[in-house]
Design a protein around this motif. Sequence first.
Motif: not given
Ligand code: SAM
Length: 165
Positions: A23-26, A30, A47, A62, A64, A84-85
């Motif tokens: 979730l929020a995979a960046g 992972h 994104d 999506a 979230l 990190n989310y």
């Molecule tokens: C700091 S990054 C962490 C990415 C990944 N989990 C990692 O640790 O490598 C935070 C991620 O949360 C996503 N994100 C932030 N707000 C979001 C939202 N409203 N809906 C979906 N994804 C979101 C961003 O696009 C980003 O990819």
Amino acid sequence: MTPSSWVTAWAGLVPPGATVLDLAAGNGRHTAFFAGRGHRVTAVDRDVSGLSPSDAVEVIQADLEDGSPWPLAGRRFGAIVVTNYLHRPLFPVLFDTLLPGGILLYETFMEGNERFGKPSRPDFLLKDGELLERVRGLFSVTAYEARMISQPKMAMVQRIAARLL
Ligand SMILES: C[S@@+](CC[C@H](N)C(=O)[O-])C[C@H]1O[C@@H](n2cnc3c(N)ncnc32)[C@H](O)[C@@H]1O
């Protein structure tokens, strides 16, 4: 694309063949890690430019946090990884998205991180003991830490590895 040391340390809790939600995979560090271990992975982010679908990887774009319907309605996974989310309203639906006995690997910044930079807004920082509080009575906790780390950068984090009861 280096996976979190917490995730690699506890990935062995995830049974072979279990489905994994990132979730929020960046950029999918992972997603790639678990796909490389033979899991089918669903990666969700608003994104998805850094994510590539494949036979093993489903990518869902999506937002979230904008009030849209939960993109995984009716689905459950053998493991969920979040790093990190933090968006606190998601905790209940996230837990509902785990199969019984499913594994939660969660790691993100906590209060105190503001001294090292961002994130520094309280909305993005776990409170003292918060991850433990969130899972209390619902999960069996295998490992938990609340500490300063120096790699990949100085930060204050909480992290948990837990199994849904
Ligand atoms: C700091 S990054 C962490 C990415 C990944 N989990 C990692 O640790 O490598 C935070 C991620 O949360 C996503 N994100 C932030 N707000 C979001 C939202 N409203 N809906 C979906 N994804 C979101 C961003 O696009 C980003 O990819």
